[in-house]
Design a protein around this motif. Structure first.
Motif, mmCIF file in Angstrom:
data_model
loop_
_atom_site.group_PDB
_atom_site.id
_atom_site.type_symbol
_atom_site.label_atom_id
_atom_site.label_comp_id
_atom_site.label_asym_id
_atom_site.label_seq_id
_atom_site.Cartn_x
_atom_site.Cartn_y
_atom_site.Cartn_z
ATOM 1 N N ARG A 175 13.149 -1.461 -8.745
ATOM 2 C CA ARG A 175 11.733 -1.371 -8.371
ATOM 3 C C ARG A 175 11.449 -0.070 -7.622
ATOM 4 N N ILE A 176 10.168 0.262 -7.578
ATOM 5 C CA ILE A 176 9.699 1.373 -6.752
ATOM 6 C C ILE A 176 8.813 0.780 -5.676
ATOM 7 N N GLU A 177 9.077 1.133 -4.453
ATOM 8 C CA GLU A 177 8.240 0.696 -3.335
ATOM 9 C C GLU A 177 7.406 1.878 -2.884
ATOM 10 N N TRP A 178 6.122 1.623 -2.586
ATOM 11 C CA TRP A 178 5.202 2.695 -2.209
ATOM 12 C C TRP A 178 4.539 2.350 -0.880
ATOM 13 N N TRP A 179 4.648 3.268 0.077
ATOM 14 C CA TRP A 179 4.062 3.105 1.403
ATOM 15 C C TRP A 179 2.915 4.084 1.586
ATOM 16 N N ARG A 180 1.841 3.644 2.207
ATOM 17 C CA ARG A 180 0.768 4.549 2.616
ATOM 18 C C ARG A 180 1.284 5.395 3.777
ATOM 19 N N CYS A 181 0.907 6.663 3.775
ATOM 20 C CA CYS A 181 1.337 7.536 4.875
ATOM 21 C C CYS A 181 0.684 7.142 6.193
ATOM 22 N N TRP A 182 -0.582 6.830 6.164
ATOM 23 C CA TRP A 182 -1.332 6.581 7.396
ATOM 24 C C TRP A 182 -1.469 5.088 7.640
ATOM 25 N N SER A 183 -0.331 4.458 7.916
ATOM 26 C CA SER A 183 -0.275 3.028 8.170
ATOM 27 C C SER A 183 0.882 2.757 9.118
ATOM 28 N N LEU A 184 0.809 1.658 9.826
ATOM 29 C CA LEU A 184 1.917 1.260 10.692
ATOM 30 C C LEU A 184 2.675 0.066 10.110
ATOM 31 N N SER A 185 2.311 -0.344 8.910
ATOM 32 C CA SER A 185 2.928 -1.513 8.283
ATOM 33 C C SER A 185 4.409 -1.274 8.006
ATOM 34 N N PRO A 186 5.261 -2.242 8.334
ATOM 35 C CA PRO A 186 6.683 -2.102 8.028
ATOM 36 C C PRO A 186 7.005 -2.440 6.574
ATOM 37 N N ARG A 187 6.046 -2.946 5.834
ATOM 38 C CA ARG A 187 6.247 -3.332 4.437
ATOM 39 C C ARG A 187 5.538 -2.354 3.507
ATOM 40 N N PRO A 188 6.063 -2.182 2.295
ATOM 41 C CA PRO A 188 5.381 -1.289 1.350
ATOM 42 C C PRO A 188 4.020 -1.856 0.944
ATOM 43 N N ALA A 189 3.071 -0.954 0.676
ATOM 44 C CA ALA A 189 1.741 -1.375 0.232
ATOM 45 C C ALA A 189 1.780 -1.861 -1.213
ATOM 46 N N ARG A 190 2.660 -1.302 -2.025
ATOM 47 C CA ARG A 190 2.797 -1.673 -3.434
ATOM 48 C C ARG A 190 4.280 -1.714 -3.798
ATOM 49 N N THR A 191 4.606 -2.588 -4.721
ATOM 50 C CA THR A 191 5.945 -2.652 -5.298
ATOM 51 C C THR A 191 5.781 -2.789 -6.795
ATOM 52 N N TRP A 192 6.423 -1.887 -7.534
ATOM 53 C CA TRP A 192 6.360 -1.917 -8.992
ATOM 54 C C TRP A 192 7.768 -2.136 -9.525
ATOM 55 N N TYR A 193 7.969 -3.251 -10.239
ATOM 56 C CA TYR A 193 9.269 -3.546 -10.836
ATOM 57 C C TYR A 193 9.417 -2.791 -12.149
ATOM 58 N N ARG A 194 10.617 -2.288 -12.384
ATOM 59 C CA ARG A 194 10.875 -1.422 -13.532
ATOM 60 C C ARG A 194 10.529 -2.093 -14.858
ATOM 61 N N ASP A 195 10.845 -3.357 -15.017
ATOM 62 C CA ASP A 195 10.625 -4.007 -16.304
ATOM 63 C C ASP A 195 9.156 -4.314 -16.580
ATOM 64 N N ARG A 196 8.265 -4.112 -15.588
ATOM 65 C CA ARG A 196 6.838 -4.370 -15.799
ATOM 66 C C ARG A 196 5.985 -3.111 -15.656
ATOM 67 N N LEU A 197 6.617 -1.978 -15.410
ATOM 68 C CA LEU A 197 5.917 -0.708 -15.219
ATOM 69 C C LEU A 197 6.034 0.146 -16.475
#
Length: 139
Positions: free
Chosen positions: A61-83
């Motif tokens: 998978r690819i995990e994507w984080w917003r730069c201007w956030s304090l969240s410890p979790r990624p904003a989006r997750t894209w799994y390879r078999d569905r992208l």
């Protein structure tokens, strides 16, 4: 009057803590092996704004984080078999040569990413190295 000074100092300390935490998070994310700068936005929405972020390859998978956030979790997750990458085009951005607009589809939802040519080459290679049976991930 003294009470207002203490409130102002407390507010400044909270703001300073938020800035230091955000900067530390951004530094940690950008220094991870497999991370690359990547902006994202919804496709098909005229004048949609870009969200600046950092993407990171994980197992499957690819995990994507917003730069201007304090969240410890990624904003989006894209799994390879569905992208799926549905297209790409070079971008002519002033001051940012060698950038691509990459059109993607994930679970039937279209979106766009911007990334460097090297990051795109990595994304295409990562998608093409999927397990057997998934050869249609990059157009």
């Amino acid at each position: 009057m003294e009470y207002l000074v203490w409130v102002a100092v407390a507010v400044l300390l909270v703001l300073l803590l938020a800035v230091v935490t955000g900067a530390s998070r951004l530094r940690r994310l950008s220094r991870r092996v497999g991370s690359f700068p990547c902006s994202a936005r919804a496709d098909g929405i005229p004048h949609a704004s870009w969200s600046v972020g950092i993407a990171h390859y994980s197992v499957g998978r690819i995990e994507w984080w917003r730069c201007w956030s304090l969240s410890p979790r990624p904003a989006r997750t894209w799994y390879r078999d569905r992208l799926t990458v549905t297209g790409r085009a070079p971008l002519d951005l002033a001051g940012q040569p060698d950038q691509y607009l990459v059109r993607c589809r994930y679970d039937g939802v279209d979106f766009e990413l911007t990334m460097s040519s090297g990051a795109y080459a990595g994304l295409a290679s990562w998608l093409e190295s999927a397990p057997p049976g998934r050869r249609d991930l990059v157009v």
